[in-house]
Design an enzyme around this catalytic site. Structure first.
Site, PDB file in Angstrom:
ATOM      1  N   HIS A   1       0.846  -1.201   0.000  1.00 43.01           N
ATOM      2  CA  HIS A   1       0.000   0.000   0.000  1.00 43.01           C
ATOM      3  C   HIS A   1       0.882   1.253   0.000  1.00 43.01           C
ATOM      4  CE1 HIS A   1      -2.726  -2.945   2.182  1.00 43.01           C
ATOM      5  NE2 HIS A   1      -3.506  -2.555   1.198  1.00 43.01           N
TER       6      HIS A   1
ATOM      7  N   VAL B   1       4.179  -5.800  -4.746  1.00 39.91           N
ATOM      8  CA  VAL B   1       5.300  -5.664  -3.819  1.00 39.91           C
ATOM      9  C   VAL B   1       5.378  -6.956  -3.006  1.00 39.91           C
ATOM     10  CG1 VAL B   1       6.255  -4.308  -1.918  1.00 39.91           C
ATOM     11  CG2 VAL B   1       4.967  -3.176  -3.743  1.00 39.91           C
TER      12      VAL B   1
HETATM   13  P1  AMP Z   1      -6.677  -3.783  -0.099  1.00 40.64           P
HETATM   14  O1  AMP Z   1      -6.466  -2.895   1.064  1.00 40.64           O
HETATM   15  O2  AMP Z   1      -6.183  -5.176   0.099  1.00 40.64           O
HETATM   16  O3  AMP Z   1      -8.062  -3.697  -0.651  1.00 40.64           O
HETATM   17  O4  AMP Z   1      -5.740  -3.205  -1.237  1.00 40.64           O
HETATM   18  C1  AMP Z   1      -5.782  -1.850  -1.615  1.00 40.64           C
HETATM   19  C2  AMP Z   1      -4.959  -1.699  -2.866  1.00 40.64           C
HETATM   20  O5  AMP Z   1      -3.618  -2.096  -2.595  1.00 40.64           O
HETATM   21  C3  AMP Z   1      -5.455  -2.579  -4.036  1.00 40.64           C
HETATM   22  O6  AMP Z   1      -5.355  -1.837  -5.229  1.00 40.64           O
HETATM   23  C4  AMP Z   1      -4.489  -3.738  -4.002  1.00 40.64           C
HETATM   24  O7  AMP Z   1      -4.333  -4.373  -5.245  1.00 40.64           O
HETATM   25  C5  AMP Z   1      -3.211  -3.036  -3.575  1.00 40.64           C
HETATM   26  N1  AMP Z   1      -2.247  -3.994  -2.998  1.00 40.64           N
HETATM   27  C6  AMP Z   1      -2.473  -4.871  -1.986  1.00 40.64           C
HETATM   28  N2  AMP Z   1      -1.362  -5.615  -1.760  1.00 40.64           N
HETATM   29  C7  AMP Z   1      -0.438  -5.202  -2.657  1.00 40.64           C
HETATM   30  C8  AMP Z   1       0.912  -5.585  -2.945  1.00 40.64           C
HETATM   31  N3  AMP Z   1       1.532  -6.554  -2.278  1.00 40.64           N
HETATM   32  N4  AMP Z   1       1.567  -4.936  -3.946  1.00 40.64           N
HETATM   33  C9  AMP Z   1       0.952  -3.945  -4.648  1.00 40.64           C
HETATM   34  N5  AMP Z   1      -0.310  -3.538  -4.423  1.00 40.64           N
HETATM   35  C10 AMP Z   1      -0.995  -4.147  -3.450  1.00 40.64           C
END
Ligand code: AMP
Length: 293
Positions: free
Chosen positions: A34, A189
């Site tokens: 994030h 990431v």
């Molecule tokens: P979430 O809080 O899991 O809904 O994720 C919020 C945003 O962060 C979404 O666009 C996810 O795809 C992105 N995201 C979550 N984990 C990762 C990661 N390891 N690398 C890159 N983006 C991520």
């Protein structure tokens, strides 16, 4: 950094910047993945002269959870999240209550879901209604934050394609222009050992955490396939050897997520794996192209 916990506070912030912001929607429990999105959003805002900077939303959206217990145990770490957003250069964090997103009268449902949301054997087969919830909340967050650009992770590859297709379908515009809202995808990431970072990784035991590494390894092994079918077989075999049964381990056309029996030269493909390890359903994906040998 401003913290807006009501729509009135967000409106006041958003309306002072007619050129819009760079927007990063999240569900909180933020990690370095994030953080990377927020840093990129802040950089995009600077480069594009978006003086509102980067707005990060933190909202655990009930309508996208098909599993009630997954929703109830979703980690909430607001103080640490705010510190991470500040450190990554966010200008504003929007942390609304459920009634800010879903007011008592309800909000209009999306007229239809893009086709990429309902491809057979992918997320919709295992989490029915999930993308309807994602589209509903993302459309609502776009309406509230009025971004000029929005940033999503490639970690949730199908979600990224669904959001892009939704923006095209609904004709969502970048704030103050007639151009379509720009959706930027950020590469996944990972931890040093290859595990894709995820808010749910904290629920893995030490042994499960070790087993989970097989997913990124299986994606790597899939590169040995000369056809999608071969790649899928190699990925499933690699997972099975570690005792992991995936919901799916597939190769699809990258944007539409269609299955191509025969690889079409010049087409971009993506390998996608989703598997349950212990209490956690893990998602990962990687670019795929047919092995030349
Ligand atoms: P979430 O809080 O899991 O809904 O994720 C919020 C945003 O962060 C979404 O666009 C996810 O795809 C992105 N995201 C979550 N984990 C990762 C990661 N390891 N690398 C890159 N983006 C991520």
């Amino acid at each position: 950094m401003i913290v807006a916990t009501s729509n009135a506070a967000l409106d006041e912030y958003v309306s002072s910047f007619p050129r819009g912001c760079a927007f990063v929607p999240t569900m909180g429990a933020l990690h370095e993945g994030h953080g990377t999105l927020v840093r990129l959003g802040a950089g995009l805002a600077r480069d594009r002269g978006l003086t509102a900077g980067c707005i990060v939303s933190i909202f655990v959206n009930p309508t996208q959870f098909d599993d009630k217990s997954d929703f109830e145990r979703y980690p909430q770490t607001l103080d640490a999240d705010l510190a991470r957003c500040r450190e990554a250069g966010a200008a504003c964090v929007y942390a609304p209550a459920v009634q800010d997103i879903y007011p008592p009268g309800g909000i209009a449902p999306l007229p239809q879901l893009p086709q990429v949301a309902t491809r057979p054997q992918l997320e919709d087969a295992f989490r029915p209604g999930h993308f309807a919830g994602v589209c509903q909340v993302v459309a609502r967050l776009f309406e509230l934050t009025q971004p000029a650009v929005a940033v999503f992770g490639e970690k949730d590859w199908q979600q990224l394609q669904v959001v892009r297709a939704m923006v095209a379908m609904m004709g969502t515009k970048s704030r103050g222009t007639n151009a379509p809202l720009d959706i930027i995808g950020v590469p996944t990431v990972r931890e040093d050992d290859g595990l894709a970072m995820s808010s749910r990784n904290r629920f893995l035991s030490t042994a499960e955490r070790k087993t989970a590494l097989i997913i990124s390894r299986a994606l790597h092994e899939g590169r040995k396939g000369r056809t999608s079918h071969e790649a899928q077989t190699v990925m499933k075999w690699t997972l099975a050897k570690a005792g992991v049964m995936p919901d799916y381990a597939v190769v699809r056309e990258a944007e539409t997520l269609e299955y191509h029996k025969n690889v079409i030269p010049g087409t971009t493909y993506r390998a996608l794996i989703t598997a349950r390890v212990g209490p956690v359903r893990l998602l990962d994906n990687a670019p795929w192209s047919p092995c030349a040998e």
